[in-house]
Design a protein around this motif. Structure first.
Motif, PDB file in Angstrom:
ATOM      1  N   SER B 567      -9.526 -15.887 -86.498  1.00 27.89           N
ATOM      2  CA  SER B 567     -10.531 -16.748 -85.867  1.00 27.89           C
ATOM      3  C   SER B 567     -10.975 -16.235 -84.501  1.00 27.89           C
ATOM      4  CB  SER B 567      -9.994 -18.174 -85.744  1.00 27.89           C
ATOM      5  OG  SER B 567      -8.876 -18.206 -84.906  1.00 27.89           O
ATOM      6  N   GLY B 568     -10.269 -15.252 -83.964  1.00 26.41           N
ATOM      7  CA  GLY B 568     -10.712 -14.677 -82.695  1.00 26.41           C
ATOM      8  C   GLY B 568      -9.769 -14.981 -81.546  1.00 26.41           C
ATOM      9  N   LYS B 569      -9.712 -14.055 -80.590  1.00 29.94           N
ATOM     10  CA  LYS B 569      -8.790 -14.179 -79.469  1.00 29.94           C
ATOM     11  C   LYS B 569      -9.174 -15.323 -78.538  1.00 29.94           C
ATOM     12  CE  LYS B 569      -7.778  -9.241 -79.163  1.00 29.94           C
ATOM     13  NZ  LYS B 569      -7.597  -8.102 -78.271  1.00 29.94           N
ATOM     14  N   LEU B 570      -8.146 -15.914 -77.900  1.00 29.79           N
ATOM     15  CA  LEU B 570      -8.413 -16.894 -76.849  1.00 29.79           C
ATOM     16  C   LEU B 570      -8.800 -16.181 -75.558  1.00 29.79           C
ATOM     17  CD1 LEU B 570      -5.462 -19.452 -77.222  1.00 29.79           C
ATOM     18  CD2 LEU B 570      -7.840 -19.746 -77.931  1.00 29.79           C
ATOM     19  N   TYR B 571      -8.105 -15.083 -75.297  1.00 33.43           N
ATOM     20  CA  TYR B 571      -8.326 -14.361 -74.043  1.00 33.43           C
ATOM     21  C   TYR B 571      -8.405 -12.866 -74.294  1.00 33.43           C
ATOM     22  CZ  TYR B 571      -6.398 -18.617 -71.901  1.00 33.43           C
ATOM     23  OH  TYR B 571      -6.146 -19.899 -71.513  1.00 33.43           O
ATOM     24  N   ASP B 572      -9.159 -12.204 -73.464  1.00 34.45           N
ATOM     25  CA  ASP B 572      -8.987 -10.774 -73.299  1.00 34.45           C
ATOM     26  C   ASP B 572      -7.790 -10.601 -72.377  1.00 34.45           C
ATOM     27  OD1 ASP B 572     -10.377  -8.860 -74.581  1.00 34.45           O
ATOM     28  OD2 ASP B 572     -12.129  -8.905 -73.255  1.00 34.45           O
ATOM     29  N   VAL B 573      -6.894  -9.712 -72.716  1.00 33.63           N
ATOM     30  CA  VAL B 573      -5.669  -9.538 -71.934  1.00 33.63           C
ATOM     31  C   VAL B 573      -5.560  -8.077 -71.525  1.00 33.63           C
ATOM     32  CG1 VAL B 573      -3.180  -9.888 -71.902  1.00 33.63           C
ATOM     33  CG2 VAL B 573      -4.595 -11.291 -73.415  1.00 33.63           C
ATOM     34  N   TRP B 574      -5.275  -7.830 -70.261  1.00 25.66           N
ATOM     35  CA  TRP B 574      -5.038  -6.455 -69.839  1.00 25.66           C
ATOM     36  C   TRP B 574      -4.042  -6.422 -68.693  1.00 25.66           C
ATOM     37  CZ3 TRP B 574      -9.121  -9.345 -68.345  1.00 25.66           C
ATOM     38  CH2 TRP B 574      -9.479  -9.343 -66.995  1.00 25.66           C
ATOM     39  N   VAL B 575      -3.504  -5.223 -68.454  1.00 26.94           N
ATOM     40  CA  VAL B 575      -2.495  -5.062 -67.411  1.00 26.94           C
ATOM     41  C   VAL B 575      -3.108  -4.359 -66.206  1.00 26.94           C
ATOM     42  CG1 VAL B 575      -0.265  -4.007 -66.818  1.00 26.94           C
ATOM     43  CG2 VAL B 575      -0.641  -4.961 -69.114  1.00 26.94           C
ATOM     44  N   GLY B 618      -4.453 -12.396 -78.091  1.00 28.93           N
ATOM     45  CA  GLY B 618      -5.000 -13.040 -76.904  1.00 28.93           C
ATOM     46  C   GLY B 618      -4.481 -14.435 -76.641  1.00 28.93           C
ATOM     47  N   CYS B 619      -3.184 -14.653 -76.882  1.00 31.04           N
ATOM     48  CA  CYS B 619      -2.629 -16.003 -76.673  1.00 31.04           C
ATOM     49  C   CYS B 619      -2.472 -16.306 -75.179  1.00 31.04           C
ATOM     50  CB  CYS B 619      -1.286 -16.163 -77.385  1.00 31.04           C
ATOM     51  SG  CYS B 619       0.085 -15.262 -76.636  1.00 31.04           S
ATOM     52  N   GLY B 620      -2.287 -15.272 -74.372  1.00 32.58           N
ATOM     53  CA  GLY B 620      -2.222 -15.455 -72.921  1.00 32.58           C
ATOM     54  C   GLY B 620      -0.863 -15.826 -72.371  1.00 32.58           C
ATOM     55  N   VAL B 621       0.159 -15.923 -73.208  1.00 27.77           N
ATOM     56  CA  VAL B 621       1.471 -16.344 -72.710  1.00 27.77           C
ATOM     57  C   VAL B 621       2.091 -15.281 -71.800  1.00 27.77           C
ATOM     58  CG1 VAL B 621       3.794 -17.098 -73.366  1.00 27.77           C
ATOM     59  CG2 VAL B 621       1.838 -17.810 -74.727  1.00 27.77           C
ATOM     60  N   CYS B 622       1.867 -14.007 -72.125  1.00 28.55           N
ATOM     61  CA  CYS B 622       2.496 -12.949 -71.322  1.00 28.55           C
ATOM     62  C   CYS B 622       2.020 -12.990 -69.872  1.00 28.55           C
ATOM     63  CB  CYS B 622       2.276 -11.577 -71.945  1.00 28.55           C
ATOM     64  SG  CYS B 622       0.550 -11.145 -72.206  1.00 28.55           S
ATOM     65  N   ARG B 627       5.756 -12.025 -63.437  1.00 25.91           N
ATOM     66  CA  ARG B 627       5.920 -12.606 -62.105  1.00 25.91           C
ATOM     67  C   ARG B 627       5.089 -11.891 -61.050  1.00 25.91           C
ATOM     68  NH1 ARG B 627      10.705 -15.326 -61.002  1.00 25.91           N
ATOM     69  NH2 ARG B 627      11.203 -16.655 -62.765  1.00 25.91           N
ATOM     70  N   HIS B 628       4.495 -10.784 -61.468  1.00 29.95           N
ATOM     71  CA  HIS B 628       3.795  -9.973 -60.478  1.00 29.95           C
ATOM     72  C   HIS B 628       2.283 -10.079 -60.627  1.00 29.95           C
ATOM     73  CE1 HIS B 628       7.591  -8.213 -59.148  1.00 29.95           C
ATOM     74  NE2 HIS B 628       7.931  -8.281 -60.426  1.00 29.95           N
ATOM     75  N   GLU B 629       1.859 -11.062 -61.432  1.00 30.90           N
ATOM     76  CA  GLU B 629       0.437 -11.279 -61.671  1.00 30.90           C
ATOM     77  C   GLU B 629      -0.261 -10.000 -62.098  1.00 30.90           C
ATOM     78  OE1 GLU B 629      -0.745 -13.121 -58.037  1.00 30.90           O
ATOM     79  OE2 GLU B 629       0.097 -15.058 -58.621  1.00 30.90           O
ATOM     80  N   ALA B 630       0.478  -9.203 -62.875  1.00 31.97           N
ATOM     81  CA  ALA B 630      -0.076  -7.915 -63.308  1.00 31.97           C
ATOM     82  C   ALA B 630      -0.760  -8.031 -64.659  1.00 31.97           C
ATOM     83  CB  ALA B 630       1.028  -6.865 -63.368  1.00 31.97           C
ATOM     84  N   ILE B 631      -0.469  -9.110 -65.398  1.00 31.80           N
ATOM     85  CA  ILE B 631      -1.142  -9.291 -66.687  1.00 31.80           C
ATOM     86  C   ILE B 631      -2.282 -10.286 -66.478  1.00 31.80           C
ATOM     87  CG2 ILE B 631      -0.896  -9.949 -69.109  1.00 31.80           C
ATOM     88  CD1 ILE B 631       1.994  -9.086 -68.995  1.00 31.80           C
ATOM     89  N   LEU B 632      -3.467  -9.828 -66.756  1.00 29.24           N
ATOM     90  CA  LEU B 632      -4.659 -10.599 -66.414  1.00 29.24           C
ATOM     91  C   LEU B 632      -5.378 -11.088 -67.666  1.00 29.24           C
ATOM     92  CD1 LEU B 632      -5.899  -8.230 -63.569  1.00 29.24           C
ATOM     93  CD2 LEU B 632      -4.535 -10.311 -63.354  1.00 29.24           C
ATOM     94  N   LEU B 633      -6.055 -12.228 -67.514  1.00 27.46           N
ATOM     95  CA  LEU B 633      -6.711 -12.866 -68.649  1.00 27.46           C
ATOM     96  C   LEU B 633      -8.167 -13.142 -68.339  1.00 27.46           C
ATOM     97  CD1 LEU B 633      -4.177 -15.740 -69.459  1.00 27.46           C
ATOM     98  CD2 LEU B 633      -4.247 -13.452 -70.455  1.00 27.46           C
ATOM     99  N   LYS B 634      -8.976 -13.014 -69.387  1.00 25.61           N
ATOM    100  CA  LYS B 634     -10.350 -13.494 -69.290  1.00 25.61           C
ATOM    101  C   LYS B 634     -10.599 -14.379 -70.506  1.00 25.61           C
ATOM    102  CE  LYS B 634     -14.892 -11.759 -69.887  1.00 25.61           C
ATOM    103  NZ  LYS B 634     -15.475 -10.545 -70.448  1.00 25.61           N
ATOM    104  N   PRO B 635     -10.862 -15.675 -70.292  1.00 25.57           N
ATOM    105  CA  PRO B 635     -11.048 -16.569 -71.446  1.00 25.57           C
ATOM    106  C   PRO B 635     -12.248 -16.105 -72.278  1.00 25.57           C
ATOM    107  CG  PRO B 635     -10.955 -17.803 -69.388  1.00 25.57           C
ATOM    108  CD  PRO B 635     -11.056 -16.359 -69.015  1.00 25.57           C
TER     109      PRO B 635
END
Lengths: 379, 644, 211
Positions: B567-575, B618-622, B627-635
């Motif tokens: 059905s498609g990702k919730l978020y784009d996820v990148w480090v 793209g679940c966004g849990v990671c 703790r270092h805010e290194a994994i970023l999300l774009k809804p």
């Protein structure tokens, strides 16, 4: 002397400290990484880490520590005593401000010194324990001198102040002062030794350590169970333990004073405290405890005994004197000796307990039997 | 899946064992198919379902196996033909009814297909279902080939109808999950109508006279199977060794015979009508052989019965030497394969065999050892069960009372393994998470201090958890039940369950919601999204420390990640490569090593974490884990999946 | 012997990969094409729990006459087709022999054991070297890259199918396989798979075996 202070990883920290009852719950391993947390008076491992060397192990006050190296590095050699660590000065003080005294457990000296350090800009953030009694205390950061006195009561359960420090260094705070128990001051002192060069740039933010005299702290869970049997805990106003001859803990409630026999309370002492050699927080800038006076407890409990250990501590005391925020009174002859005897007693007991735990007098677990201080008395 | 409704008689098709059984059911004129999914049985019902509407067959995924057999039995009582398929664990669920119908008898052709799982590849046991045929007086058929799988199903329906008794049909993983050439038979034209003959009773009591009747029907079945083409001998007239085998071992035995070149020395008697045994045929062959090797999955059922016969015939047949799983050299556990049979034959016949040159063999094995990493099964990237277990794990650690999880069967069984943080400490049967958790909740009087979290999937909740929950209310057990609700019976391929609001064909059905059931029981029930990590942790802690008596139910609801992938990702996820701390003290690859989502890769060259675009849903849990805010999300879209 | 005759009876091919890569379907399509040509084929799928992430192998046993078991005996593979490089090695370790031929996709799918830090994934050069040493001949191709260029990573299996047919690994022609594709998919999917298959055939023409 061969250095015993090696650095290992989480696995060893668990095996040597967490699983053996040596953990003091100071929180030195917490907030450095996501693997640890403090919860319900315990330091818990949330996840397993396979690093073979970590700051958690390096900073823990119950991993192998070269105490003598720390003494030599942090204090002036001429100040060192075997019983009490560095002593630059020994005082009896109390807050000049009666309001501060009335809110404080004893003389209000800690409150006064921390407020002064904040208002003079010596520090911009003070870390103090909040909660206490049978509640779970925690470390909080305060930046206004006026807020310090709200957090002035004795805590019989230790707040994880080093965890609070590890958190504060990640914030905007630049100059931090900490009120800490002896084990916690040891953790902070170990950080000052910079054992982990790649990650220790933050310890420079620590500008002031005020240590609290400490015979032991209580295990929250056991103490809560004890209080549950005696009192409705919502009614508790404050807790205190008068000098040992009273053999009681006094619980002030809204419906009057309740006394709990001290041996019942002592049954709730945290396991780790049996292995602590430090009653006066030897690794702080200034150590503060309750006073002993010939006038009796009712008078004495309005005063503090203070040991000044470092030049930074000395400067702050001088400032307190100059600003007249502390009142001083003459130290009765024999007070220092009594304190030394109390300190030696704790050291002896702890060393005996450690030797008993390891089954070998030459193996003191986190301490080194060759430490020069331990050679100066029988145990 | 193949379309099993082809009308061309005699066509050579390539069918899965499961599909062959489905085709056999069609050829046998099946009217009602009711099953519960479970590997390796699921595809039988799936294959029939795909053609059921056009063939006027009723197919359902029942709430559990007992209801499934009851549904198929009702068709039989009404003169229709019925079939129910399940895995061996499911037969246990159905067993009370199965035992009852063994006594009561049935009417229209009724076949229960049970798919065993030797080695327990996807099961909690490698239970052999065959002994039940003997203890409960059912005829039992066991196919050795794909063709037999088809033909026997049809035969089973016919046999059942002739003797008025349900027939057990035993398949196993290897046949179910393999395809082979199958010649199609004709599809019946007959259209049956359901009618219950009220002059008859199908009752299990009084049981003794019915048991006597069952024995008579078994004798009838034996007579009908006496000359069955499913029992075949191939080999020389007087071999050195006779292999007697049934089921999937038959094809392994053929492989072994071919590789060792034994067709002039060894004979194979393949038995298809495994219970009651074709005594006369066996006696003929036993008389000609002094050595018999029995090949079967898994218990020495055939071996034991053959030995019993040998004792009975001792007067006129000399006692052969038996080899098998009980006597050896075969192990009495685990699935057989051609290699094991080759080894057994070389041992018995004192042959030597090299599959490949010894030096090559050593080199190949050393290469695997050195280079090939294991590939453990794990929860999928973005799986909501991982998020739920992360929250439960954290809550249990923070609670400090040494809590643990009781669980059961489904994708969430991965709570047993590192992928699910190994937090599941008991796991036995469908619904046993709540059942065992309920029991722990009654141990307070013995000073049990540890908090127990029972987990159950949404499908399993309906299947087997309700009695435990009702008991927990009734007996006020201190039970924290977490329903891991991913909106599907995901492990077996997204079959509907009573909560999905869909029937087997995807048509609307009346949904029965878990929260409504809990509310009707007066239980505290809340719904939370496990992707909201910290809130979920705090909620579990709160539930664990709820001092009110009795159970409480926390529904962790989020759609299956496989659905999310569609059905498609919730978020784009990148480090953020700058912020990633990597293996340094302070992180040590926390996202990949501790959280363990396979969507997070380790870039060894850069010494940084990286998101595997190919499998990240793209679940966004990671991003909450770092703790270092290194994994970023774009809804990417309005947050879906919070479907209630 | 003609180009599309059965070279050996039984001919044992193992098509392997990781759950979700589509090797089960690939084996099924080969099985169907071979059945349609009149061969007796068994296709055995071996996998654990029906989920992504685990290794999945399909064993194709191809004969003119007899039905063979769904599990190839050890050391008896004639052909290994892998959609994932270390899976080619895993199968080679158990079923390889000096006569086996290996074709494999080069795009890794990292095992959970690797992503979670418990194991290392070998370098591609080490994988191909090990395969060359153990196989009669090998061909490693980044089919996933081509599939991604076509906009659908799921086409990797069809590209590899085209490669296998183009290399004459099976006794079938390209048209035999295309007929099966046509039967399997609707028009839109067929067109996509057909062009992926064609890309595979082209790869067979433009690449050489490593001996």
């Amino acid at each position: 002397m061969e250095n015993k202070a090696y650095i290992r990883g989480q696995k060893e920290l668990r095996e040597e400290v967490h699983d053996t009852g040596l953990c003091t719950g100071c929180g030195a391993c917490v907030n450095l990484c996501p693997y640890y947390a403090t919860s319900r008076d315990k330091t818990v491992v949330k996840d397993l880490c396979d690093r073979t060397a970590g700051r958690c192990y390096a900073f823990c006050p119950r991993t192998p520590t070269d105490l003598e190296a720390i003494r030599q590095q942090l204090f002036e050699p001429q100040d060192l005593t075997p019983e009490l660590g560095a002593v630059k000065g020994f005082y009896l003080t109390r807050a000049s401000d009666p309001d501060t005294r009335s809110l404080a457990q004893h003389g209000g000296t800690v409150t006064t010194l921390m407020s002064l350090a904040l208002s003079e800009g010596i520090i911009d953030t003070a870390l103090l324990a909040e909660g206490g009694g049978s509640d779970l205390p925690s470390g909080v950061a305060v930046s206004q001198a006026s807020e310090v006195s709200k957090l002035a009561k004795s805590k019989f359960i230790a707040a994880p102040m080093v965890e609070a420090f590890n958190k504060a260094v990640l914030s905007d705070a630049q100059k931090i002062g900490v009120v800490a128990t002896p084990c916690q001051t040891l953790a902070l002192a170990k950080m000052k030794m910079k054992p982990f060069p790649k990650n220790d740039s933050q310890i420079g933010k620590l500008r002031l350590t005020i240590g609290l005299f400490c015979g032991w702290v209580l295990s929250w869970r056991s103490f809560k169970q004890l209080l549950d049997q005696k009192i409705d805990q919502r009614k508790i106003v404050s807790l205190d333990i008068p000098p040992s001859k009273y053999k009681t803990m006094q619980v002030e409630t809204n419906s009057g004073l309740v006394e709990i026999p001290l041996d019942e309370v002592e049954a709730c002492v945290r396991e780790a405290c049996k292995f602590c050699t430090d009653v006066t927080a030897e690794f702080s800038d200034i150590s503060v405890g309750s006073a002993r006076l010939p006038d009796g407890w009712e008078v004495a409990k309005g005063w503090n005994q203070v040991i000044v250990r470092t030049t930074a501590g000395e400067a702050l005391m001088q400032l307190a004197k100059d600003r007249r925020v502390l009142e001083f009174r003459e130290v009765p002859g024999g007070n220092l000796d009594k304190l030394k005897q109390a300190s030696l007693k704790k050291k002896r007991t702890a060393l005996d307990n450690l030797a008993c735990k390891s089954g070998d007098r030459d193996d003191l677990l986190y301490l080194d039997c060759r430490d020069p201080v331990f050679q100066t008395f029988d145990w | 899946m193949a379309d099993i409704s082809n009308k061309t008689e005699g066509l050579a098709d390539l069918l899965l064992g499961s599909e062959a059984i489905g085709r056999g059911a069609l050829e046998g004129g099946v009217n009602v198919v009711a099953s519960y999914p479970g590997n390796p049985s699921t595809e039988i019902t799936e294959a029939i379902r795909q053609v059921a509407e056009k063939m006027n067959i009723y197919v359902e995924w029942s709430v559990n196996e007992k209801v499934a057999v009851e549904t198929a039995a009702a068709a039989s009582f009404a003169g229709l033909r019925g079939l129910s398929a399940m895995k061996q664990n499911g037969l246990n669920v159905a067993l009370d009814f199965v035992s009852g119908i063994s006594t009561s008898g049935s009417n229209g052709g009724l076949v229960l297909v049970v798919c065993d799982d030797p080695s327990g590849i996807t099961s909690t046991s490698e239970q052999d279902s065959r002994p039940l045929a003997r203890s409960l007086d059912f005829p039992l058929l066991e196919p050795g080939t794909f063709q037999e799988a088809k033909d026997m199903t049809r035969f089973g329906l016919e046999l059942s109808e002739k003797i008025g008794r349900m027939v057990l049909f035993r398949s196993a993983t290897r046949l179910q999950h393999a395809r082979g050439r199958t010649l199609l038979g004709s599809l019946p034209e007959e259209k049956r109508k359901a009618h219950f003959d009220t002059s008859k009773q199908y009752v299990a009591f009084p049981s003794l006279p019915r048991h006597v009747e069952a024995k008579e029907r078994m004798a009838q079945a034996k007579e009908l199977c006496k000359d069955s083409a499913f029992n075949v001998y191939e080999g020389p007239e007087n071999p050195d060794l006779l292999i007697i085998t049934c089921g999937s071992c038959y094809l392994y035995a053929l492989d072994a015979m071919n590789l060792l070149g034994l067709w002039d020395r060894v004979g194979i008697l393949k038995i298809g009508t495994v219970w009651p045994l074709p005594d006369d045929l066996i006696k003929t062959h036993m008389a000609k052989n002094s050595r018999i090797l029995v090949l079967e999955e898994v218990e020495p059922f055939l071996e034991g019965n053959l030995k019993e016969l040998a004792v009975e015939w001792a007067a006129d047949v000399s006692m052969p030497t038996f080899f098998g799983r009980r006597t050896g050299p075969l192990s009495d556990t685990g699935e057989l394969n051609p290699d094991i049979i080759i080894t057994a034959l070389t041992e018995i016949l004192e042959l030597t065999y090299e599959a490949r040159p010894p030096a090559y063999d050593q080199q190949a094995k050393a290469m695997v050892e050195k280079l090939v990493p294991p590939r453990s099964l794990a929860l999928c990237a973005g799986c909501p069960h991982r998020a739920s277990y992360w929250a439960i794990k954290n809550a249990e650690v923070l609670d400090t009372r040494d809590g643990f999880v009781t669980g059961d069967i489904g994708c969430y069984s991965f709570g047993l393994f590192p992928s699910g943080y190994s937090i599941m400490k008991t796991e036995q049967a469908m619904g046993s998470g709540p059942g065992v958790g309920y029991g722990f909740g009654k141990l307070g009087q013995f000073d049990m201090q540890q908090p127990v979290v029972a987990v159950v999937g949404d499908g399993t909740f309906y299947h087997g958890a309700l009695p435990a929950l009702v008991s927990a209310v009734n007996n006020q057990s201190n039970l924290t039940l977490v329903v891991l609700d991913n909106g599907a019976t995901a492990m077996t391929g997204f079959q509907p369950h009573p909560g999905t609001g869909l029937d087997a064909f995807g048509h609307p059905a009346k949904p029965v919601l878990i929260e409504d059931i809990c509310k009707s029981l007066g239980v505290r029930v809340e719904i939370i999204d496990p992707y909201d990590s910290e809130a979920a942790t705090q909620k579990v802690l709160d539930f664990m420390n709820d001092e009110q008596q009795g159970p409480r139910v926390l529904i962790m609801r989020q759609q299956c990640a496989l659905q999310m992938a569609r059905s498609g990702k919730l978020y784009d996820v990148w480090v953020d490569q700058e912020k990633c701390v990597g293996e340094d003290c302070g992180c040590n690859r926390y996202c990949s090593r501790a959280f363990k989502c396979p969507g997070i890769m380790w870039d060894a060259q850069a010494q940084k974490a990286r998101i595997d675009e190919a499998i990240c849903v793209g679940c966004g849990v990671c991003a909450q884990v770092c703790r270092h805010e290194a994994i970023l999300l774009k809804p990417l879209k309005a947050v879906q999946g919070k479907d209630s | 012997m003609t180009k599309h005759a059965l070279q050996k009876d039984p001919l044992n091919a193992i098509i392997t990969g990781v759950g979700g890569q589509g090797n089960v379907l690939m084996a099924q399509l080969f099985g169907r094409a071979l059945t349609d040509k009149g061969f007796a084929v068994t296709v055995g799928d071996t996998y654990g729990a029906a989920q992504r992430g685990g290794p999945v192998s399909s064993h194709l046993r191809i004969s003119k006459q007899t039905l063979y078991s769904p599990l190839t005996p050890s050391g008896q593979a004639d052909i290994i087709i892998s959609l994932e490089p270390v899976e080619a090695l895993r199968v080679l370790g158990g079923w390889g022999n000096p006569g086996v031929v290996v074709i494999s996709n080069t795009r890794p799918s990292y095992p959970f054991d690797v992503t979670s830090g418990g194991a290392d994934y070998p370098a591609l050069a080490d994988i191909t070297a090990a395969a060359e040493e153990l196989a009669q001949k090998t061909l490693f191709i980044d089919a996933s890259e081509i599939a991604l260029e076509m906009g659908a990573p799921v086409l990797t299996n069809t590209i590899m199918s085209g490669l296998a047919v183009g290399l004459d690994l099976f006794p079938i022609t390209a048209d035999d396989f295309i007929a099966v594709l046509k039967n399997q998919f609707d028009d839109k999917k067929f067109n996509l798979n057909h062009s992926a298959f064609q890309k595979g055939l082209d790869l067979a023409a433009s690449n050489k075996w490593s001996d």
